[in-house]
Design a protein around this motif. Sequence first.
Motif, PDB file in Angstrom:
ATOM      1  N   LYS A 211      56.577 -14.323   4.632  1.00  0.00           N
ATOM      2  CA  LYS A 211      57.231 -13.644   3.511  1.00  0.00           C
ATOM      3  C   LYS A 211      56.306 -12.575   2.951  1.00  0.00           C
ATOM      4  O   LYS A 211      55.102 -12.781   2.831  1.00  0.00           O
ATOM      5  N   ALA A 212      56.894 -11.461   2.596  1.00  0.00           N
ATOM      6  CA  ALA A 212      56.117 -10.367   2.015  1.00  0.00           C
ATOM      7  C   ALA A 212      55.607 -10.749   0.631  1.00  0.00           C
ATOM      8  O   ALA A 212      56.339 -11.325  -0.167  1.00  0.00           O
ATOM      9  N   ASP A 213      54.335 -10.457   0.389  1.00  0.00           N
ATOM     10  CA  ASP A 213      53.789 -10.677  -0.954  1.00  0.00           C
ATOM     11  C   ASP A 213      52.904  -9.521  -1.414  1.00  0.00           C
ATOM     12  O   ASP A 213      52.377  -9.543  -2.513  1.00  0.00           O
ATOM     13  N   MET A 214      52.778  -8.481  -0.590  1.00  0.00           N
ATOM     14  CA  MET A 214      52.034  -7.299  -0.990  1.00  0.00           C
ATOM     15  C   MET A 214      52.758  -6.072  -0.442  1.00  0.00           C
ATOM     16  O   MET A 214      53.190  -6.057   0.713  1.00  0.00           O
ATOM     17  N   TYR A 215      52.889  -5.076  -1.291  1.00  0.00           N
ATOM     18  CA  TYR A 215      53.580  -3.839  -0.946  1.00  0.00           C
ATOM     19  C   TYR A 215      52.648  -2.686  -1.273  1.00  0.00           C
ATOM     20  O   TYR A 215      52.079  -2.627  -2.355  1.00  0.00           O
ATOM     21  N   GLN A 216      52.494  -1.747  -0.328  1.00  0.00           N
ATOM     22  CA  GLN A 216      51.594  -0.622  -0.533  1.00  0.00           C
ATOM     23  C   GLN A 216      52.323   0.670  -0.211  1.00  0.00           C
ATOM     24  O   GLN A 216      53.131   0.727   0.716  1.00  0.00           O
TER      25      GLN A 216
ATOM     26  N   THR B 115      49.226  -0.247  -4.876  1.00  0.00           N
ATOM     27  CA  THR B 115      49.385  -1.587  -4.301  1.00  0.00           C
ATOM     28  C   THR B 115      50.079  -2.471  -5.332  1.00  0.00           C
ATOM     29  O   THR B 115      49.671  -2.516  -6.492  1.00  0.00           O
ATOM     30  N   MET B 116      51.125  -3.180  -4.894  1.00  0.00           N
ATOM     31  CA  MET B 116      51.817  -4.136  -5.752  1.00  0.00           C
ATOM     32  C   MET B 116      51.738  -5.501  -5.078  1.00  0.00           C
ATOM     33  O   MET B 116      51.969  -5.617  -3.878  1.00  0.00           O
ATOM     34  N   VAL B 117      51.416  -6.534  -5.859  1.00  0.00           N
ATOM     35  CA  VAL B 117      51.296  -7.896  -5.333  1.00  0.00           C
ATOM     36  C   VAL B 117      52.253  -8.811  -6.083  1.00  0.00           C
ATOM     37  O   VAL B 117      52.312  -8.797  -7.311  1.00  0.00           O
ATOM     38  N   ASP B 118      53.014  -9.600  -5.328  1.00  0.00           N
ATOM     39  CA  ASP B 118      53.942 -10.587  -5.886  1.00  0.00           C
ATOM     40  C   ASP B 118      53.395 -11.967  -5.534  1.00  0.00           C
ATOM     41  O   ASP B 118      53.733 -12.532  -4.490  1.00  0.00           O
ATOM     42  N   LEU B 119      52.533 -12.511  -6.370  1.00  0.00           N
ATOM     43  CA  LEU B 119      51.837 -13.768  -6.064  1.00  0.00           C
ATOM     44  C   LEU B 119      52.778 -14.964  -5.939  1.00  0.00           C
ATOM     45  O   LEU B 119      52.553 -15.843  -5.114  1.00  0.00           O
TER      46      LEU B 119
ATOM     47  N   THR C 144      40.141  -4.564  -6.889  1.00  0.00           N
ATOM     48  CA  THR C 144      40.595  -5.536  -5.895  1.00  0.00           C
ATOM     49  C   THR C 144      41.670  -6.421  -6.511  1.00  0.00           C
ATOM     50  O   THR C 144      41.524  -6.882  -7.637  1.00  0.00           O
ATOM     51  N   VAL C 145      42.739  -6.640  -5.764  1.00  0.00           N
ATOM     52  CA  VAL C 145      43.814  -7.495  -6.248  1.00  0.00           C
ATOM     53  C   VAL C 145      43.725  -8.869  -5.590  1.00  0.00           C
ATOM     54  O   VAL C 145      43.254  -9.009  -4.466  1.00  0.00           O
ATOM     55  N   GLU C 146      44.167  -9.884  -6.312  1.00  0.00           N
ATOM     56  CA  GLU C 146      44.241 -11.235  -5.769  1.00  0.00           C
ATOM     57  C   GLU C 146      45.526 -11.349  -4.965  1.00  0.00           C
ATOM     58  O   GLU C 146      46.588 -10.899  -5.388  1.00  0.00           O
ATOM     59  N   THR C 147      45.426 -11.930  -3.775  1.00  0.00           N
ATOM     60  CA  THR C 147      46.602 -12.152  -2.940  1.00  0.00           C
ATOM     61  C   THR C 147      46.753 -13.645  -2.681  1.00  0.00           C
ATOM     62  O   THR C 147      45.949 -14.457  -3.134  1.00  0.00           O
TER      63      THR C 147
ATOM     64  N   GLU D 128      56.037 -14.732  -5.239  1.00  0.00           N
ATOM     65  CA  GLU D 128      57.141 -14.352  -4.364  1.00  0.00           C
ATOM     66  C   GLU D 128      58.503 -14.489  -5.038  1.00  0.00           C
ATOM     67  O   GLU D 128      59.478 -14.904  -4.432  1.00  0.00           O
ATOM     68  N   ASP D 129      58.573 -14.089  -6.318  1.00  0.00           N
ATOM     69  CA  ASP D 129      59.840 -14.130  -7.045  1.00  0.00           C
ATOM     70  C   ASP D 129      60.553 -12.782  -7.053  1.00  0.00           C
ATOM     71  O   ASP D 129      61.599 -12.629  -7.678  1.00  0.00           O
ATOM     72  N   GLY D 130      59.977 -11.787  -6.359  1.00  0.00           N
ATOM     73  CA  GLY D 130      60.582 -10.470  -6.289  1.00  0.00           C
ATOM     74  C   GLY D 130      60.117  -9.517  -7.368  1.00  0.00           C
ATOM     75  O   GLY D 130      60.504  -8.355  -7.381  1.00  0.00           O
ATOM     76  N   THR D 131      59.279  -9.988  -8.290  1.00  0.00           N
ATOM     77  CA  THR D 131      58.745  -9.150  -9.353  1.00  0.00           C
ATOM     78  C   THR D 131      57.237  -9.034  -9.174  1.00  0.00           C
ATOM     79  O   THR D 131      56.548 -10.051  -9.086  1.00  0.00           O
ATOM     80  N   PRO D 132      56.713  -7.800  -9.108  1.00  0.00           N
ATOM     81  CA  PRO D 132      55.261  -7.648  -8.938  1.00  0.00           C
ATOM     82  C   PRO D 132      54.478  -8.280 -10.086  1.00  0.00           C
ATOM     83  O   PRO D 132      54.819  -8.100 -11.248  1.00  0.00           O
TER      84      PRO D 132
END
Length: 82
Positions: A41-46, A58-62, A7-10, A64-68
């Motif tokens: 704003k997008a913060d999770m990409y699957q 699953t990639m999460v950008d907590l 599980t990832v933190e969002t 929101e700087d554009g880097t997972p």
Amino acid sequence: MSETQETVETRGEDRVDLLKADTNNDGQTDVWVVDTDGDGKADMYQFDTDGDGKVDITMVDLDEDGTPDEVVDGDGGHPPTS
């Protein structure tokens, strides 16, 4: 063979799909761009990388700087609902 689920933190508890895409024209969604905190704003990409209709990465950008900040195999505990 059993599959373990990580599980990832969002940034929040909700899941609002901002974009769904069929990048290989097979009729199934294979990219989901998600807002988990309602700020628009997008913060999770699957990604479905093998075409089976299920999330493989699953990639999460907590921040929101554009880097997972976190990348996991599977749906990260946040599977798409459709």
